[in-house]
Write a protein that holds these residues in place. Structure first.
Motif, mmCIF file in Angstrom:
data_model
loop_
_atom_site.group_PDB
_atom_site.id
_atom_site.type_symbol
_atom_site.label_atom_id
_atom_site.label_comp_id
_atom_site.label_asym_id
_atom_site.label_seq_id
_atom_site.Cartn_x
_atom_site.Cartn_y
_atom_site.Cartn_z
ATOM 1 N N LYS A 43 28.305 79.476 -35.353
ATOM 2 C CA LYS A 43 26.847 79.582 -35.394
ATOM 3 C C LYS A 43 26.262 78.701 -34.283
ATOM 4 O O LYS A 43 26.407 77.475 -34.306
ATOM 5 C CB LYS A 43 26.331 79.146 -36.761
ATOM 6 C CG LYS A 43 24.900 79.544 -37.055
ATOM 7 C CD LYS A 43 24.536 79.233 -38.504
ATOM 8 C CE LYS A 43 23.098 79.674 -38.804
ATOM 9 N NZ LYS A 43 22.698 79.358 -40.197
ATOM 10 N N VAL A 44 25.631 79.331 -33.310
ATOM 11 C CA VAL A 44 25.156 78.627 -32.116
ATOM 12 C C VAL A 44 23.638 78.728 -32.021
ATOM 13 O O VAL A 44 23.070 79.820 -32.150
ATOM 14 C CB VAL A 44 25.790 79.213 -30.832
ATOM 15 C CG1 VAL A 44 25.315 78.450 -29.595
ATOM 16 C CG2 VAL A 44 27.308 79.188 -30.931
ATOM 17 N N LEU A 45 22.993 77.603 -31.781
ATOM 18 C CA LEU A 45 21.536 77.563 -31.598
ATOM 19 C C LEU A 45 21.222 77.276 -30.135
ATOM 20 O O LEU A 45 21.649 76.255 -29.582
ATOM 21 C CB LEU A 45 20.915 76.468 -32.470
ATOM 22 C CG LEU A 45 19.392 76.318 -32.368
ATOM 23 C CD1 LEU A 45 18.692 77.567 -32.900
ATOM 24 C CD2 LEU A 45 18.916 75.075 -33.113
ATOM 25 N N HIS A 46 20.476 78.183 -29.510
ATOM 26 C CA HIS A 46 20.051 78.007 -28.119
ATOM 27 C C HIS A 46 18.646 77.412 -28.108
ATOM 28 O O HIS A 46 17.763 77.882 -28.835
ATOM 29 C CB HIS A 46 20.046 79.348 -27.387
ATOM 30 C CG HIS A 46 21.411 79.944 -27.241
ATOM 31 N ND1 HIS A 46 22.134 79.857 -26.081
ATOM 32 C CD2 HIS A 46 22.197 80.615 -28.129
ATOM 33 C CE1 HIS A 46 23.302 80.456 -26.239
ATOM 34 N NE2 HIS A 46 23.354 80.928 -27.484
ATOM 35 N N HIS A 48 27.253 84.360 -34.036
ATOM 36 C CA HIS A 48 25.936 84.196 -34.646
ATOM 37 C C HIS A 48 25.104 83.289 -33.727
ATOM 38 O O HIS A 48 25.290 82.072 -33.702
ATOM 39 C CB HIS A 48 26.076 83.568 -36.030
ATOM 40 C CG HIS A 48 24.779 83.479 -36.775
ATOM 41 N ND1 HIS A 48 24.573 84.079 -37.997
ATOM 42 C CD2 HIS A 48 23.604 82.881 -36.459
ATOM 43 C CE1 HIS A 48 23.346 83.845 -38.407
ATOM 44 N NE2 HIS A 48 22.749 83.109 -37.478
ATOM 45 N N ALA A 49 24.217 83.876 -32.974
ATOM 46 C CA ALA A 49 23.408 83.124 -32.003
ATOM 47 C C ALA A 49 21.931 83.314 -32.303
ATOM 48 O O ALA A 49 21.474 84.428 -32.573
ATOM 49 C CB ALA A 49 23.707 83.595 -30.583
ATOM 50 N N VAL A 59 16.351 89.861 -29.945
ATOM 51 C CA VAL A 59 16.996 88.554 -30.080
ATOM 52 C C VAL A 59 16.333 87.782 -31.222
ATOM 53 O O VAL A 59 15.095 87.738 -31.296
ATOM 54 C CB VAL A 59 16.884 87.754 -28.761
ATOM 55 C CG1 VAL A 59 17.394 86.328 -28.948
ATOM 56 C CG2 VAL A 59 17.663 88.450 -27.655
ATOM 57 N N PRO A 60 17.103 87.151 -32.126
ATOM 58 C CA PRO A 60 16.510 86.347 -33.199
ATOM 59 C C PRO A 60 15.995 85.007 -32.664
ATOM 60 O O PRO A 60 16.777 84.183 -32.170
ATOM 61 C CB PRO A 60 17.669 86.147 -34.182
ATOM 62 C CG PRO A 60 18.907 86.320 -33.367
ATOM 63 C CD PRO A 60 18.571 87.268 -32.259
ATOM 64 N N ILE A 61 14.693 84.805 -32.761
ATOM 65 C CA ILE A 61 14.064 83.613 -32.178
ATOM 66 C C ILE A 61 13.086 83.013 -33.168
ATOM 67 O O ILE A 61 12.347 83.725 -33.860
ATOM 68 C CB ILE A 61 13.307 83.960 -30.874
ATOM 69 C CG1 ILE A 61 14.253 84.614 -29.859
ATOM 70 C CG2 ILE A 61 12.664 82.712 -30.272
ATOM 71 C CD1 ILE A 61 13.590 84.960 -28.539
ATOM 72 N N ARG A 62 13.055 81.677 -33.207
ATOM 73 C CA ARG A 62 12.003 80.949 -33.913
ATOM 74 C C ARG A 62 11.066 80.347 -32.872
ATOM 75 O O ARG A 62 11.487 79.562 -32.036
ATOM 76 C CB ARG A 62 12.592 79.837 -34.790
ATOM 77 C CG ARG A 62 13.188 80.337 -36.093
ATOM 78 C CD ARG A 62 13.690 79.179 -36.951
ATOM 79 N NE ARG A 62 14.124 79.651 -38.247
ATOM 80 C CZ ARG A 62 15.345 80.130 -38.506
ATOM 81 N NH1 ARG A 62 16.234 80.186 -37.534
ATOM 82 N NH2 ARG A 62 15.679 80.540 -39.719
ATOM 83 N N TYR A 101 24.047 74.341 -37.779
ATOM 84 C CA TYR A 101 24.661 75.021 -36.638
ATOM 85 C C TYR A 101 25.910 74.269 -36.191
ATOM 86 O O TYR A 101 25.981 73.040 -36.250
ATOM 87 C CB TYR A 101 23.656 75.134 -35.493
ATOM 88 C CG TYR A 101 22.459 75.975 -35.875
ATOM 89 C CD1 TYR A 101 22.439 77.348 -35.640
ATOM 90 C CD2 TYR A 101 21.359 75.406 -36.515
ATOM 91 C CE1 TYR A 101 21.356 78.134 -36.025
ATOM 92 C CE2 TYR A 101 20.272 76.177 -36.908
ATOM 93 C CZ TYR A 101 20.282 77.544 -36.667
ATOM 94 O OH TYR A 101 19.214 78.308 -37.059
ATOM 95 N N ASP A 102 26.897 75.031 -35.725
ATOM 96 C CA ASP A 102 28.137 74.432 -35.239
ATOM 97 C C ASP A 102 27.952 73.809 -33.860
ATOM 98 O O ASP A 102 28.646 72.851 -33.506
ATOM 99 C CB ASP A 102 29.236 75.499 -35.155
ATOM 100 C CG ASP A 102 29.535 76.121 -36.499
ATOM 101 O OD1 ASP A 102 29.834 75.369 -37.453
ATOM 102 O OD2 ASP A 102 29.458 77.357 -36.603
#
Length: 400
Positions: free
Chosen positions: A2-5, A34-35, A61-64, A96-97
């Motif tokens: 699980k990666v958070l950009h 999972h990005a 793209v999933p974005i907050r 997140y990893d």
């Protein structure tokens, strides 16, 4: 995995790196990673009209998105501060990893790195050219203080530094940062051909069907060396060409550009089309003849790669890291950042347009280059290997 950009903005007005992040995440998702992205609603002088503080699908793209503080002072506004983003990161970062940080010297990225350090979440950093010599020389004392007080520690605690070119990696070397680094370029897709793009573009611009078109397509900013390019175009105004200026910038800088176009005598053959995307962007790329970007410095130059993919002749300066590629594959001219040299390069490219066989061979070389070295699939595959190496505490892979 699980990666958070984390990036200050994904707005199209922020140029290639913001668009490239969306393409990277889509390619990672296709590979089962999972990005997600966290950012602000920055849109230059404006704000994006987008749902806030919740997971939203934006361009697949999933974005907050979190609200950016918007003071009237440009420097403070572009720092992209957001208290809600800080709160969310503090409460959720441990889920997140791994974090992937895109940019430096901005509130979202600095805050994410500080919180990741406190929460012991590993992260890697893509500086986006902000550690290059030219960039560090702009507002030098402010950046030096910021670097010494905060960002150097953040960088040294990262697990890896990601550069897009060897030139960017070399320019960051004098900082003697501790983490290992690797190089992954941006990528593009070979565009779907637009039938009769040349004819359609000339009809839209209301110019003759055989008129050569020189295209500048980038953010309007002093860094891009547009003043040199316009002076060079003024020096060859006896040649046949139409200049298309695609991009937007601050009102003050746009006014300066307009005044210079008038001063050098090419305002009547210049079409200012503003910021472009989608169909109009593709029409410009496929319908033009020459792409010119005479920058002082670039971290990569994604617009140049898009122009190569579209088959245009390229005129760029050594400050664009793709210059060695353009030279190796004979895709155009590398010119010093001076008016006379740029003018000679433009003249040569205009003359070469008359050689149809040479033009076809250049376009064939460009297509093979894109397919071989700059596909999103291969970049995402390599990036996933980097993620695995970091999480397994193994040496970074070598992509040479």
């Amino acid at each position: 995995m699980k990666v958070l950009h984390v990036i200050p903005s994904v707005s199209p007005v922020r140029g290639g790196p913001s668009q490239a992040l969306l393409d990277i995440v889509k390619a990672l998702l296709d590979r089962g990673i999972h990005a997600e992205v966290v950012t602000t609603n920055d849109n230059g002088v404006d704000l994006l009209d987008i749902p806030l503080c919740q997971l939203t699908e934006y361009q697949q793209v999933p974005i907050r998105f979190f609200p950016r503080v918007s003071p009237p002072i440009t420097t403070l506004r572009e720092f992209a501060a957001s208290s809600q983003l800080t709160t969310w990161l503090w409460q959720n970062i441990s889920e997140y990893d791994l974090l992937h940080i895109h940019a430096l010297f901005s509130y979202p990225c600095t805050t994410a790195m500080v919180i990741a350090r406190l929460k012991k979440v590993p992260y890697l950093v893509r500086p986006l050219g902000l550690l290059c010599t030219w960039s560090l020389q702009q507002s030098a004392w402010k950046k030096q203080i910021y670097l010494d007080l905060i960002e150097r520690a953040n960088l040294n605690h990262s697990q890896a530094l990601e550069f897009t070119t060897l030139q960017e990696q070399r320019e960051a070397a004098p900082l003697a940062l501790k983490p290992p680094s690797f190089i992954l370029p941006f990528s593009v897709s070979v565009p779907t051909p637009i039938p009769d793009a040349r004819q359609l573009l000339r009809q839209r611009l209301q110019i003759p069907a055989d008129e050569p078109i020189i295209l500048f397509m980038s953010r309007l900013h002093y860094k891009k060396g547009l003043d040199y390019l316009i002076s060079a175009l003024g020096a060859i105004k006896n040649q046949r060409f139409t200049f298309v200026l695609a991009g937007s910038g601050s009102p003050d800088y746009e006014s300066q550009i307009e005044a210079q176009l008038l001063a050098v005598g090419i305002s009547d053959r210049t079409h200012r089309v503003g910021f472009v995307q989608g169909e109009m962007k593709e029409l410009l790329l496929q319908g033009s003849d020459i792409f010119a970007l005479t920058s002082h410095s670039e971290s990569f130059g994604l617009a140049v790669l898009e122009a190569i993919a579209a088959g245009l002749a390229i005129v760029i300066t050594p400050g664009v890291p793709l210059a060695p590629v353009v030279e190796q594959y004979q895709l155009g001219c590398i010119t010093a950042l001076e008016t006379a040299t740029i003018a000679r390069s433009l003249q040569k490219c205009l003359e070469d347009l008359n050689n149809c066989q040479q033009t076809k061979q250049r376009r064939d070389r460009a297509r093979q280059l894109i397919l071989k070295q700059y596909s999103w699939g291969s970049i995402a595959s390599n990036l996933s290997e980097v993620y695995k190496s970091i999480l397994n505490k193994e040496p970074l892979p070598n992509f040479d």
